[in-house]
Design an enzyme around this catalytic site. Sequence first.
Site, PDB file in Angstrom:
ATOM      1  N   ALA A  61       0.844  -1.207   0.000  1.00  0.00           N
ATOM      2  CA  ALA A  61       0.000   0.000   0.000  1.00  0.00           C
ATOM      3  C   ALA A  61       0.875   1.250   0.000  1.00  0.00           C
ATOM      4  CB  ALA A  61      -0.872  -0.004   1.246  1.00  0.00           C
ATOM      5  N   GLU A 103      -0.466  -9.652  -1.262  1.00  0.00           N
ATOM      6  CA  GLU A 103      -1.889 -10.017  -1.361  1.00  0.00           C
ATOM      7  C   GLU A 103      -2.346 -10.034  -2.822  1.00  0.00           C
ATOM      8  OE1 GLU A 103      -2.876  -6.994   1.608  1.00  0.00           O
ATOM      9  OE2 GLU A 103      -3.988  -8.537   2.701  1.00  0.00           O
TER      10      GLU A 103
END
Length: 719
Positions: A61, A103
């Site tokens: 992120a 992920e």
Amino acid sequence: MARYELVKRSVALITLTNPPVNALSSAVRHAIAKSMEHALNDPKVKAVVICGENGRFCGGADIREFAGPLRGPPLVPLLDAIEAGEKPVVAAIEGVALGGGFELALVCHYRIVHFKARLGLPEVTLGILPAAGGTQRLPRLIGIPAALELITTGRHISAQEALKLGIVDQVTEQNACELAVEFALRAVAKPLSSRRVSMLTTPCPPDLDALLEAVTMQVKRKARGVMAPLACIQAVRAAATMPYSKGIKRESELMATLFNSGQARALQYCFFAQRTAGKWTLPSGAQWNNSKPREIRSAAIIGLGTMGRGIVVSLARVGISVIAVESEKKLLETGKQMVIGMLERDAKRRGVSASLNLLKFTLSLQDLKDVDLVIEAVFEDMALKKRVFQELSKVCRPATLLCTNTSGLDVDALAGVTDRPHLVVGMHFFSPAHVMKLLEVVCGPRSSSETIATAMSLGKRMGKVSVAVGNCPGFVGNRMLKPYLDQATFLLEEGATPEQIDKALEDFGFAMGVFRMSDLAGLDVGWRVRKESGLIGPDVDPKNPPRRRQGRRYCPIPDMVCEQGRFGQKTGRGWYMYDKPGGTNAKPDPLIQNLLEMYRSRYGIQPRNISDQEIIERCLFALANEGFRILEDGIAARPEDIDVIYLFGYGFPRHGGGPMFYASMVGLERVLERLEHYHQAHPDVPHLEPSPLLKKLVACGSPPVQKWREHIKTMHSHL
Ligand code: NAD
């Protein structure tokens, strides 16, 4: 933010393009969503490969976006859609696949990894959890025990380990992207259902509760008071006991609690503070990005005591040849054996061969003629250090840098006895020097920018977190330690025990309470400093009342402990007792209890019950208060530097952010009010008097730490 190409006529190649690590910013998420939509709708496209530009798959992120509201497509539905698509998607992982990047890889149907790549879910280290399905997919893929270990520690793993764990399908030494395209072409005809990780059943051990309980206990022991790893365990439990659709909701609820916590803010602050700490600036305008460091190929260490040995090891293991000097043959031989043992153990642990050929041991300073840099680590005695620096000045070639490892003496006074004050700088390592990450680079007023740049860059090469600080007694870390230690000993006088104070600080999250830490560091060090500064010994004014020195409150209990030959772990006795000299298992000592009782009765002190809150407030607010003074004096350039020093040198808990961030989190008004309260109760303790900067910040509406610099009117900046 993502490039879309059709390769081999039927493979959509989506390349993330957000340097430096292709973080999943809102723009990148948007680009992935559009590219995937295109690929899934284009009949020419039979398979998809996702990779990252510049040999880096994806670093996760974009943490800078955490502060604002969510913009762009949320990650979970985006990833779910990739996994659910009817065309095979292959992740081509080079460089890193971390956090959200990992992920993303988990929703791809296949994963091809370059052998040098590193993978992991480090979210826990930022006070959060992998909230884009990571806690639900990884256990389904590799089982509960292995997933728990990776998610609760945030550990990075190699490509080889990822293959062994069953996370990836193939490791390659070739171009992962090219191989992934070939792989994707072959995958076209194969069914996808078994490749959708969220559809798998989590392999569940029969003793799930016992396993989760054991991991919870382990986490609580290792990371006392830290919320994120416990939330990770709960999320993994959901992966074991719920279908994916429910588990992902649980993951999201847990994330919401963590995301808004003070701990997450503190841990994310630490992440950025560590990055800014290496960026030093001098009043002259010279700074980290315009000053060239010298190359250091050879170094010498003077003094093979506790510190010297660790410094030799830290230098030799990064390939620098070292000459170690001692004052006596026997000490030289002991030091040599210790260094060789340390280097061999270190090399064994790292699976490399010990670089013993880089070492030379001598009794003569004459052997240092040609070295690039010297680090002095003799006793903390100014007269002795001056003699050593004068001698070095005569012996070493004019270009040799002369550094001192002093814990707090005047670096400029040492520079003044040499023929090259511009080449003198403090390199303040922490004990044990081959383990502790912190290095304070002490910039004297005459240290040149090249000298500072060289010390900072050498620290970095040695794997240290280097912070540039100004020259004043104790620099940053030890100067702040004084009021902290003082409060702890005043609390002893007033009725607390070393165990009680240590427990309160350890429950707060410190790696070690103040007395345990002092026993480890050696109580004689501070005793020597107090003698040198005239607080004990013949210089003490006989008219002084016994618990006052130099016009302020003084606690002589630490001196009384040292007078009994109790120097801490090394003598087997200190604030605690140990099984043997050098032992580490601290046990409360009834003799200390007696000493405290006798002391209190001698001075007519009525012991009182002291709360843990008072211990924390008096120790930590006094610590931060000195930090504000250090900022005012220009000894540290920014609060982040102080915090980094306390995180890496003094065991301050990362989830507290460091003393300055902690003060801001508690609220500066509250800190001010408590300091005023305690100062009123103890007017003879100047360290409790709120600093002018703290008052000023409160008057300005308590701005966040990052804005304090704007309010610091530096009277005489040393940095
Ligand atoms: P130490 O007593 O363990 O070692 C000092 C060594 O220097 C001894 O082995 C001594 O024989 C040697 N020595 C003395 N005079 C010498 C000379 N003229 N030539 C060569 N060797 C000589 O001390 P230490 O704990 O290693 O501390 C060394 C320095 O590092 C001090 O300035 C101290 O303040 C600083 N320091 C100590 C710590 C710590 O935790 N111990 C941490 C940071 C900095």
